[in-house]
Design an enzyme around this catalytic site. Sequence first.
Site, PDB file in Angstrom:
ATOM      1  N   LYS A   1      31.742  29.383  37.224  1.00 16.57           N
ATOM      2  CA  LYS A   1      31.789  30.525  36.289  1.00 16.57           C
ATOM      3  C   LYS A   1      33.101  31.301  36.418  1.00 16.57           C
ATOM      4  CE  LYS A   1      29.831  34.499  37.480  1.00 16.57           C
ATOM      5  NZ  LYS A   1      30.519  35.800  37.408  1.00 16.57           N
ATOM      6  N   ASN A   2      33.484  31.604  37.642  1.00 17.54           N
ATOM      7  CA  ASN A   2      34.655  32.468  37.801  1.00 17.54           C
ATOM      8  C   ASN A   2      35.961  31.756  37.439  1.00 17.54           C
ATOM      9  OD1 ASN A   2      33.020  34.579  38.441  1.00 17.54           O
ATOM     10  ND2 ASN A   2      33.341  34.459  40.651  1.00 17.54           N
TER      11      ASN A   2
ATOM     12  N   CYS B   1      29.127  43.309  38.366  1.00 17.58           N
ATOM     13  CA  CYS B   1      28.181  43.754  39.394  1.00 17.58           C
ATOM     14  C   CYS B   1      28.614  45.076  39.998  1.00 17.58           C
ATOM     15  CB  CYS B   1      28.088  42.707  40.504  1.00 17.58           C
ATOM     16  SG  CYS B   1      27.131  41.284  40.031  1.00 17.58           S
TER      17      CYS B   1
ATOM     18  N   ARG C   1      35.607  49.005  42.251  1.00 16.41           N
ATOM     19  CA  ARG C   1      36.365  47.773  42.003  1.00 16.41           C
ATOM     20  C   ARG C   1      37.649  48.109  41.250  1.00 16.41           C
ATOM     21  NH1 ARG C   1      31.986  43.085  40.589  1.00 16.41           N
ATOM     22  NH2 ARG C   1      33.751  41.754  41.163  1.00 16.41           N
TER      23      ARG C   1
ATOM     24  N   ASP D   1      30.455  36.299  47.882  1.00 17.50           N
ATOM     25  CA  ASP D   1      29.431  35.967  46.889  1.00 17.50           C
ATOM     26  C   ASP D   1      28.287  35.143  47.479  1.00 17.50           C
ATOM     27  OD1 ASP D   1      30.820  37.365  45.022  1.00 17.50           O
ATOM     28  OD2 ASP D   1      31.396  35.650  43.789  1.00 17.50           O
TER      29      ASP D   1
ATOM     30  N   ARG E   1      23.403  36.102  34.460  1.00 22.93           N
ATOM     31  CA  ARG E   1      24.838  36.250  34.195  1.00 22.93           C
ATOM     32  C   ARG E   1      25.615  35.091  34.815  1.00 22.93           C
ATOM     33  NH1 ARG E   1      26.935  40.872  36.980  1.00 22.93           N
ATOM     34  NH2 ARG E   1      28.742  39.553  36.635  1.00 22.93           N
TER      35      ARG E   1
HETATM   36  C1  UD1 Z   1      36.166  37.992  42.000  1.00 24.02           C
HETATM   37  C2  UD1 Z   1      34.858  37.370  41.589  1.00 24.02           C
HETATM   38  C3  UD1 Z   1      33.729  37.910  42.429  1.00 24.02           C
HETATM   39  C4  UD1 Z   1      34.033  37.755  43.911  1.00 24.02           C
HETATM   40  C5  UD1 Z   1      35.399  38.314  44.242  1.00 24.02           C
HETATM   41  C6  UD1 Z   1      35.821  38.036  45.677  1.00 24.02           C
HETATM   42  C7  UD1 Z   1      35.240  37.006  39.232  1.00 24.02           C
HETATM   43  C8  UD1 Z   1      34.899  37.392  37.839  1.00 24.02           C
HETATM   44  N1  UD1 Z   1      34.631  37.697  40.187  1.00 24.02           N
HETATM   45  O1  UD1 Z   1      36.044  39.371  41.736  1.00 24.02           O
HETATM   46  O2  UD1 Z   1      32.548  37.196  42.088  1.00 24.02           O
HETATM   47  O3  UD1 Z   1      33.059  38.471  44.651  1.00 24.02           O
HETATM   48  O4  UD1 Z   1      36.394  37.749  43.378  1.00 24.02           O
HETATM   49  O5  UD1 Z   1      35.821  36.670  45.920  1.00 24.02           O
HETATM   50  O6  UD1 Z   1      35.979  36.086  39.482  1.00 24.02           O
HETATM   51  N2  UD1 Z   1      40.895  45.095  44.796  1.00 24.02           N
HETATM   52  C9  UD1 Z   1      41.721  46.200  44.754  1.00 24.02           C
HETATM   53  N3  UD1 Z   1      42.571  46.322  43.695  1.00 24.02           N
HETATM   54  C10 UD1 Z   1      42.640  45.403  42.696  1.00 24.02           C
HETATM   55  C11 UD1 Z   1      41.794  44.277  42.752  1.00 24.02           C
HETATM   56  C12 UD1 Z   1      40.931  44.151  43.807  1.00 24.02           C
HETATM   57  O7  UD1 Z   1      41.683  47.047  45.639  1.00 24.02           O
HETATM   58  O8  UD1 Z   1      43.441  45.577  41.776  1.00 24.02           O
HETATM   59  C13 UD1 Z   1      39.975  44.919  45.928  1.00 24.02           C
HETATM   60  C14 UD1 Z   1      38.502  44.898  45.534  1.00 24.02           C
HETATM   61  O9  UD1 Z   1      37.965  46.189  45.482  1.00 24.02           O
HETATM   62  C15 UD1 Z   1      37.903  44.073  46.651  1.00 24.02           C
HETATM   63  C16 UD1 Z   1      39.017  43.077  46.975  1.00 24.02           C
HETATM   64  O10 UD1 Z   1      40.209  43.621  46.458  1.00 24.02           O
HETATM   65  O11 UD1 Z   1      37.691  44.884  47.781  1.00 24.02           O
HETATM   66  C17 UD1 Z   1      38.819  41.699  46.398  1.00 24.02           C
HETATM   67  O12 UD1 Z   1      38.558  41.806  45.009  1.00 24.02           O
HETATM   68  P1  UD1 Z   1      38.926  40.664  43.968  1.00 24.02           P
HETATM   69  O13 UD1 Z   1      39.251  39.410  44.707  1.00 24.02           O
HETATM   70  O14 UD1 Z   1      39.924  41.197  43.013  1.00 24.02           O
HETATM   71  O15 UD1 Z   1      37.553  40.495  43.235  1.00 24.02           O
HETATM   72  P2  UD1 Z   1      37.324  40.285  41.702  1.00 24.02           P
HETATM   73  O16 UD1 Z   1      38.455  39.496  41.125  1.00 24.02           O
HETATM   74  O17 UD1 Z   1      36.925  41.564  41.065  1.00 24.02           O
END
Ligand code: UD1
Length: 430
Positions: free
Chosen positions: A22-23, A117, A122, A305, A397
Amino acid sequence: MSQYVMKGGNPLSGEVLVAGAKNAALGILAGAIMTNDPVTIENVPMVQDIEFLLDAIRDIGGTVECRPGGTVMIDGSTIRKTMVNNDYIQKLRGGYYLVGALLGKYHHAEVDLPGGCNIGSRPIDQHIKGFRAIGADVKIRNGMILAHSSRLVGAHIYLDIVSVGATINIMLAASTAEGKTIIENAAKEPHVVDVANMLNSMGANIKGAGTDVIRINGVTSLHGAEYTIIPDQIEAGTFMMAAAATKGDVTVRNVIPKHLESISSKLREIGCEIVEDDDAVRVIGRNHLHSTHIKTLPYPGFPTDMQPQMAAVLALAEGTSVVTESIFENRYKYVDELVRMGANVKVEGSVAIIDGVSSLSGAKVLATDLRAGAAMVIAGLAADGYTVVDEVAHIERGYENFVEKLQGLGADIARVDNERDLQKFKMRVV
Ligand code: UD1
């Protein structure tokens, strides 16, 4: 409102086929709009998050054709607006990939801030930092991300945090920027590699995906392609956990065993037997599982996850397990639900301490988010008696035909839409 009802106790057995990731699909389908040629994507999981993204693409004028078997054809030549503000986009996290894709193609994007979620704050500051570095003016206004540039020019970007979303989003936008972009401290998840491979098949020049330094040589335009998405590591891991919790014997097919190493090794550590084949992993559960310690980390570490599903297994493992969540600060909301089933879990900050119990008992519980919902199903399948999981929209989802696949493994589980069907299930499955 739909619920899953199940009667626990059956060891799961047999084979299950995993869908596409999915991701990865979210990044890939967004990337597919970046050319005016048709793009065909195979192995797309038909789950709610993907449907929302496809609806959002249709809403801006993109042509989307879904064929049976998970094939999606996208034609980005019909896109007529770069503003994405609809009900669909607000519901999913990966909708933010449309910012990178639209910015890269049209140098302009206005996209509603992401949903997804509720597992902690985030932020998207690293996405914004990346877009700004390659020359975009980015603002947050009225709940939307506005990104605009007259020219995108490659840059050297160091991510302060390893972020899957930021890495993919910057790759999308930078693939058509002028000159070279370097992303340092990039995420190494398999789906980052998959999005890079797909963009390369469209003519992009991205090297190093899967390492922490990604180099992108911008190209003037992307062209049509056909691409097949990798299998879903988290869906596979979820069935592996279900096998372990129910002391079953399940072969999870259509997987890349290397992507599952952190999960396989933790299951081995607690006493399961794992047999790897080229494209399958067999999990043979044991009557006595042992405790272990887990810390969630970016790939190749243990995935955040998979944390709730693993906790459901550890709730039944002898001894005290310590789980440390290091990615999201609020990913233990499901613990209260697990406790309702008789688990002995205490949360202190980012740490959950799990004292294994010999059995769980069925209860009415909530799917507090996508992966937490999967964990409730795993616990319910292992528990004595009936479990009813509420708010299964969260689960749907991200899991394609979850109930049907579990039924195929011998689980007594059904999706019901009203009290009458719930009672009918209970009368049928005694
Ligand atoms: C993606 C996945 C999610 C998974 C996560 C970590 C999708 C749609 N979702 O989420 O299922 O749990 O990767 O493997 O692919 N962060 C910041 N600033 C940013 C971006 C992230 O501080 O601009 C922090 C987040 O709060 C978190 C960490 O970085 O603590 C990792 O987040 P990230 O890898 O970006 O997760 P997602 O891409 O949102």
